[in-house]
Design an enzyme around this catalytic site. Structure first.
Site, PDB file in Angstrom:
ATOM      1  CD  GLU A 233       6.441  -1.778  -8.935  1.00 37.85           C
ATOM      2  OE1 GLU A 233       5.141  -1.401  -8.822  1.00 37.85           O
ATOM      3  OE2 GLU A 233       7.319  -1.572  -7.964  1.00 37.85           O
TER       4      GLU A 233
ATOM      5  CE1 TYR B 106      17.274   8.340  -0.834  1.00 33.55           C
ATOM      6  CE2 TYR B 106      16.355   8.096   1.481  1.00 33.55           C
ATOM      7  CZ  TYR B 106      16.877   8.846   0.172  1.00 33.55           C
ATOM      8  OH  TYR B 106      17.069  10.240   0.422  1.00 33.55           O
TER       9      TYR B 106
ATOM     10  N   GLY C  41      -3.988  11.715  -3.256  1.00 32.23           N
ATOM     11  CA  GLY C  41      -3.333  12.774  -3.883  1.00 32.23           C
ATOM     12  C   GLY C  41      -1.803  12.452  -4.032  1.00 32.23           C
TER      13      GLY C  41
ATOM     14  CB  ILE D 166      -4.532  -1.383  -1.867  1.00 32.20           C
ATOM     15  CG1 ILE D 166      -4.359   0.054  -1.494  1.00 32.20           C
ATOM     16  CG2 ILE D 166      -3.360  -2.329  -1.621  1.00 32.20           C
ATOM     17  CD1 ILE D 166      -3.014   0.876  -2.014  1.00 32.20           C
TER      18      ILE D 166
ATOM     19  CB  ALA E 229      -0.713   0.062   1.335  1.00 33.91           C
TER      20      ALA E 229
END
Length: 386
Positions: free
Chosen positions: A241, A232, A128, A156, A123
């Site tokens: 990803e 980081y 925003g 999510i 999540a």
């Protein structure tokens, strides 16, 4: 020739059979329900198809060769089961537990993740704050033996099914806008609530939800990495990803090509198959070449990733190119299907709507261009190409 070992080829065949018998027959039912049955994760875990990379001590095979995940992604797409989005659990979220969790945490939670008993989610996104994590409003306050988590998240994936959710929140009191902490929130923790299963344009079997955190006490044992350095930690996994997104997009483009090829060979227009029309041949020839070129670059990136050389620039290029070509093929596929392409009884219809998110998730095409463009005009650009 693509560089898969004999063991990996056998793994592909076994996984393909698993999908054909255990997952694909249920996809339409799950699309209607708006969620994949949890049993799918257990069945995959029972046969060793859910998480390959964890060490044997945690129930995995201990093989971190990314080509296994590439096979899983490609075959899941080929079988029309992309809505399951099992790679989110296995390779997008799971590695955070390995990289940043304590040994006690890994031993406690990874076996359930490998078996499929425990489902994972992550999540980050808020109303925003999507690509710009600095706009995040969720906060985590250090209370000594725990963090007090407040805020909400939206869009999510696995939002309903997830038993463990990696939650990114701003570290309360920190001066730096990127000072984040990653917390592992567990199903049943007081103050952790789920909202509705959101209705989407596509990926209808993938449960996507809002999550709410009201004074959730997250024990320090559930902290991933170093508080304040969560931004980081998130960045460390972004190249992979984006490679994951590229693998799926390339495979999906090829599936759309095959589906369209089959259709135009059967569809008769003006007395002959649509496949014999010059426009069809030219457009399909162009797409065949483009998909092959993208696949070659994606395979190259997989090799580089296994060697520890995959850069953010390479991941961005692979993700941008693959998803753009995928979308181009989806649009052509619907067009060549004509009115049939607008009907859900034809696979190209839901493939089209499912694919639209891919130029947004894991960083939009515009963000990918920004990343690549910045590198082009950086001082070390030439050394990157060496």
């Amino acid at each position: 020739m693509r560089a898969f070992t004999e063991d990996q080829i056998m793994f592909r065949e076994a996984y393909r059979r698993f999908l054909d018998t255990e997952i694909a027959p249920h996809m339409e039912e799950w699309r209607e329900a708006g969620i994949v049955d949890r049993k799918a994760f257990r069945k995959a875990g029972d046969q060793g198809f859910l998480m390959i990379w964890p060490d044997e001590a945690y129930g995995g095979l201990g093989d971190d060769d990314f080509r296994y995940e590439q096979i899983i992604i490609e075959e899941t797409v080929r079988a029309g089961c992309a809505n399951w989005y099992n790679t989110l659990h296995s390779r997008l979220v799971g590695p955070y537990l390995q990289r940043f969790g304590s040994e006690e945490l890994r031993r406690r939670v990874l076996p359930g993740c490998v078996s499929g008993e425990t489902i994972l989610g992550i999540a980050m996104t808020e109303a925003g704050a999507g690509s710009d994590l600095a706009g995040m409003r969720s906060t985590a306050e250090d209370r000594g033996d725990h963090f007090l988590l407040n805020g909400s998240k939206t869009y999510i994936s696995n939002g309903i099914n997830a038993d463990l959710v990696v939650v990114a929140a701003k570290l309360a009191g920190a001066e730096r806008k990127h000072a984040l902490v990653l917390l592992l929130v567990e199903r049943g923790m007081a103050g952790f609530e789920r909202g509705r299963n959101l209705k989407k344009m596509g990926m209808s079997a993938q449960d996507t939800a809002e999550l709410f955190f009201d004074n959730v006490q997250v024990p320090k044992a559930n902290v991933l990495g170093e508080p304040g350095k969560g931004f980081y930690h998130l960045m460390e996994g972004l190249a992979e990803e984006r490679l994951i997104a590229a693998v799926g997009a390339a495979a999906n483009a090829r599936r759309a090509f095959d589906v369209t090829r089959d259709y135009v060979m059967q569809r008769v227009l003006f007395g002959k198959p649509l496949s014999e029309q010059q426009n069809t041949q030219f457009r399909m020839a162009e797409m065949d070449a483009e998909i092959d070129l993208v696949q070659t670059y994606v395979d190259h990136c997989v090799v580089e990733h296994n060697a520890g050389r995959l850069t953010g620039n390479m991941g961005a290029k692979a993700k941008m190119l693959a998803t753009e070509v995928e979308w181009k093929m989806m649009d052509l596929g619907v067009q060549l299907h004509g009115g049939a392409g607008y009907m859900d009884e034809y696979p190209i219809s839901h493939m089209f709507t499912d694919a639209r998110i891919n130029r947004i998730l894991a960083g939009s095409s515009e963000v990918m261009r920004l990343i690549i463009g910045r590198d082009i005009f950086s001082q070390n650009y030439r050394s990157m190409l060496a």
